[in-house]
Design an enzyme around this catalytic site. Structure first.
Site, short mmCIF file in Angstrom:
data_model
loop_
_atom_site.label_atom_id
_atom_site.label_comp_id
_atom_site.label_asym_id
_atom_site.label_seq_id
_atom_site.Cartn_x
_atom_site.Cartn_y
_atom_site.Cartn_z
N HIS A 1 38.63 -10.45 34.98
CA HIS A 1 37.74 -11.43 34.36
C HIS A 1 38.59 -12.44 33.59
O HIS A 1 39.73 -12.16 33.21
CB HIS A 1 36.77 -10.75 33.40
CG HIS A 1 35.71 -9.94 34.09
ND1 HIS A 1 34.54 -9.59 33.46
CD2 HIS A 1 35.64 -9.41 35.33
CE1 HIS A 1 33.79 -8.89 34.29
NE2 HIS A 1 34.45 -8.75 35.44
N GLU B 1 38.68 -13.63 30.54
CA GLU B 1 39.23 -13.27 29.23
C GLU B 1 40.36 -12.27 29.37
O GLU B 1 41.38 -12.37 28.68
CB GLU B 1 38.13 -12.70 28.32
CG GLU B 1 37.03 -13.68 28.01
CD GLU B 1 35.86 -13.62 28.99
OE1 GLU B 1 34.76 -14.03 28.61
OE2 GLU B 1 36.05 -13.16 30.15
N CYS C 1 31.52 -10.34 28.59
CA CYS C 1 30.83 -9.15 29.07
C CYS C 1 31.31 -7.94 28.25
O CYS C 1 32.26 -8.06 27.47
CB CYS C 1 31.11 -8.95 30.56
SG CYS C 1 32.77 -8.31 30.90
N CYS D 1 35.15 -7.30 28.66
CA CYS D 1 35.96 -8.32 27.99
C CYS D 1 35.83 -8.21 26.47
O CYS D 1 36.80 -8.42 25.75
CB CYS D 1 35.57 -9.71 28.48
SG CYS D 1 35.98 -9.95 30.22
#
Length: 159
Positions: free
Chosen positions: A56, A58, A86, A89
């Site tokens: 992801h 991040e 999310c 993250c």
């Protein structure tokens, strides 16, 4: 207070989200890690590019920043991300310990385009045996022994 500086860094995160989306690397998410006035880490969603569900924006940006700075914590940094993080993250952000996080789109905005993480938040409090993916306790004396050794280890680095 959000000023021109913050807008500039958020625009970088948004542009990374567009780049990743247009390249087909993954979903429309981008992130930058900033220390002072310098971008020390960049990331965009690369789940499809890398076949890695943890890639992801991040997480990629945090990994990039930590490599760049030679540290596993980002105490003096800020994270700018194109969307509210999310659960995965969010955990990575707390482990990295930045000063603050700025986000553009909300988790509700993400859910509206089929990136809905609400089921993960719901699963957190479900008993292990009732989770959609069952978690089965499997105690092991050797595993516990390693924990005891860690507890007594004199030269460990806490994080």
């Amino acid at each position: 207070m959000i000023g021109e500086r913050e807008r500039r860094f958020m625009q970088m995160a948004v542009e990374l989200s567009r780049k990743g989306m247009e390249n087909g690397d993954g979903g429309p998410f981008g992130s930058v890690v900033v220390k002072g006035e310098e971008v020390v880490g960049k990331g965009w969603n690369q789940v499809l590019l890398l076949n890695d569900p943890t890639a992801h924006a991040e997480v990629v940006a945090i990994r990039d920043a930590c490599r760049h700075l030679g540290t596993f914590q980002l105490h003096d940094c800020e994270i700018y991300t194109s969307c509210e993080p999310c659960p995965m993250c969010l955990g990575a952000i707390y482990w990295a310990r930045p000063q603050r996080v700025y986000f553009a789109n909300t988790k509700e905005d993400a859910a509206a385009i089929a990136f809905d993480d609400s089921f993960i938040y719901q699963e957190i409090d479900v008993p292990h045996s009732s989770k959609k993916i069952p978690f089965i306790s499997f105690p092991d004396a050797g595993a516990l022994q390693v924990f005891r050794e860690w507890k007594d280890k004199g030269d460990k680095t806490l994080y």
